[in-house]
Design a protein around this motif. Structure first.
Motif, PDB file in Angstrom:
ATOM      1  N   PRO A   1       0.854  -1.191   0.000  1.00  0.00           N
ATOM      2  CA  PRO A   1       0.000   0.000   0.000  1.00  0.00           C
ATOM      3  C   PRO A   1       0.892   1.245   0.000  1.00  0.00           C
ATOM      4  CG  PRO A   1      -0.746  -1.581   1.645  1.00  0.00           C
ATOM      5  CD  PRO A   1       0.580  -2.077   1.140  1.00  0.00           C
TER       6      PRO A   1
ATOM      7  N   THR B   1      -3.921   1.400  -7.590  1.00  0.00           N
ATOM      8  CA  THR B   1      -4.324   0.121  -7.012  1.00  0.00           C
ATOM      9  C   THR B   1      -3.751  -0.089  -5.613  1.00  0.00           C
ATOM     10  OG1 THR B   1      -2.455  -0.988  -8.063  1.00  0.00           O
ATOM     11  CG2 THR B   1      -4.559  -0.973  -9.264  1.00  0.00           C
ATOM     12  N   ARG B   2      -2.875   0.786  -5.170  1.00  0.00           N
ATOM     13  CA  ARG B   2      -2.271   0.682  -3.837  1.00  0.00           C
ATOM     14  C   ARG B   2      -2.814   1.739  -2.891  1.00  0.00           C
ATOM     15  NH1 ARG B   2      -1.657  -4.131  -4.228  1.00  0.00           N
ATOM     16  NH2 ARG B   2       0.049  -4.939  -5.465  1.00  0.00           N
TER      17      ARG B   2
ATOM     18  N   THR C   1      -6.494   3.172  -0.990  1.00  0.00           N
ATOM     19  CA  THR C   1      -7.895   2.874  -0.714  1.00  0.00           C
ATOM     20  C   THR C   1      -8.745   3.826  -1.554  1.00  0.00           C
ATOM     21  OG1 THR C   1      -8.108   4.480   1.080  1.00  0.00           O
ATOM     22  CG2 THR C   1      -7.325   2.242   1.682  1.00  0.00           C
ATOM     23  N   ALA C   2     -10.033   3.559  -1.632  1.00  0.00           N
ATOM     24  CA  ALA C   2     -10.929   4.443  -2.399  1.00  0.00           C
ATOM     25  C   ALA C   2     -10.887   5.860  -1.836  1.00  0.00           C
ATOM     26  CB  ALA C   2     -12.346   3.889  -2.396  1.00  0.00           C
ATOM     27  N   ASP C   3     -10.885   5.992  -0.518  1.00  0.00           N
ATOM     28  CA  ASP C   3     -10.827   7.320   0.097  1.00  0.00           C
ATOM     29  C   ASP C   3      -9.497   8.007  -0.189  1.00  0.00           C
ATOM     30  OD1 ASP C   3     -13.390   7.125   1.122  1.00  0.00           O
ATOM     31  OD2 ASP C   3     -12.726   6.462   3.109  1.00  0.00           O
ATOM     32  N   GLU C   4      -8.397   7.272  -0.107  1.00  0.00           N
ATOM     33  CA  GLU C   4      -7.079   7.846  -0.400  1.00  0.00           C
ATOM     34  C   GLU C   4      -6.997   8.306  -1.849  1.00  0.00           C
ATOM     35  OE1 GLU C   4      -4.180   5.330   2.656  1.00  0.00           O
ATOM     36  OE2 GLU C   4      -4.724   4.462   0.703  1.00  0.00           O
TER      37      GLU C   4
END
Length: 167
Positions: free
Chosen positions: A91, A142-143, A145-148
């Protein structure tokens, strides 16, 4: 349309003059966290490359990857490939922490690869170059999160609009 990523200085020095003279449309995609960085550290891969290239110790131990003999033929290249593979598997936040830890084992030498400043990007934009969003942190989507990812893209767009104007 010709596209370029990352906003390296060599774009303005070499590619843009030719493109402009030939009246070829171009877009430069810029990650907005990097122009005008006070420490000039640059992209993680450039920082690792600089540290590995200039390391004077024969053996370097990198976190989670083990030891690499930099004196062996291809040793530095193998170390960099292993670093890139490892970073891309994590991540984003963990990856950047790992890069910092790995750089702690290497010489603290800034990368020679430089990105354009906001002043330079504004000038290129005035000359007709389209400067567009390439994320804020240049993270692998892809590394995140949706929020990030949402925060990264919102930050990038806000920074571009604030620095260059426009919609």
């Amino acid at each position: 349309l010709i596209t370029f990523d990352d906003g390296y200085l060599d774009f303005a020095l070499h590619a843009w003059p030719v493109l402009r003279d030939l009246d070829l449309p171009a877009v430069l995609f810029v990650p907005t966290a990097f122009p005008d960085q006070a420490n000039g550290s640059g992209f993680w891969w450039d920082r690792l490359h600089a540290g590995l290239r200039r390391a004077t110790d024969r053996i370097v131990k990198l976190p989670n990857l083990g030891e690499f003999d930099l004196a062996e033929t291809g040793g530095r290249r193998s170390a960099l490939k292993a670093c890139k593979r490892h970073v891309k598997s994590l991540p984003h936040g963990q990856a950047m922490d790992w890069v910092d830890a790995a750089l702690g084992q290497l010489p603290d030498i800034p990368s020679l690869a430089r990105v354009l400043s906001w002043d330079s990007l504004r000038e290129l934009s005035r000359q007709g170059l389209d400067v567009c969003a390439h994320g804020h942190l240049h993270a692998l989507c892809t590394r995140l999160t949706a929020d990030e990812l949402r925060d990264d893209l919102i930050t990038c767009l806000a920074r571009l609009r604030g620095e260059l104007g426009g919609d």
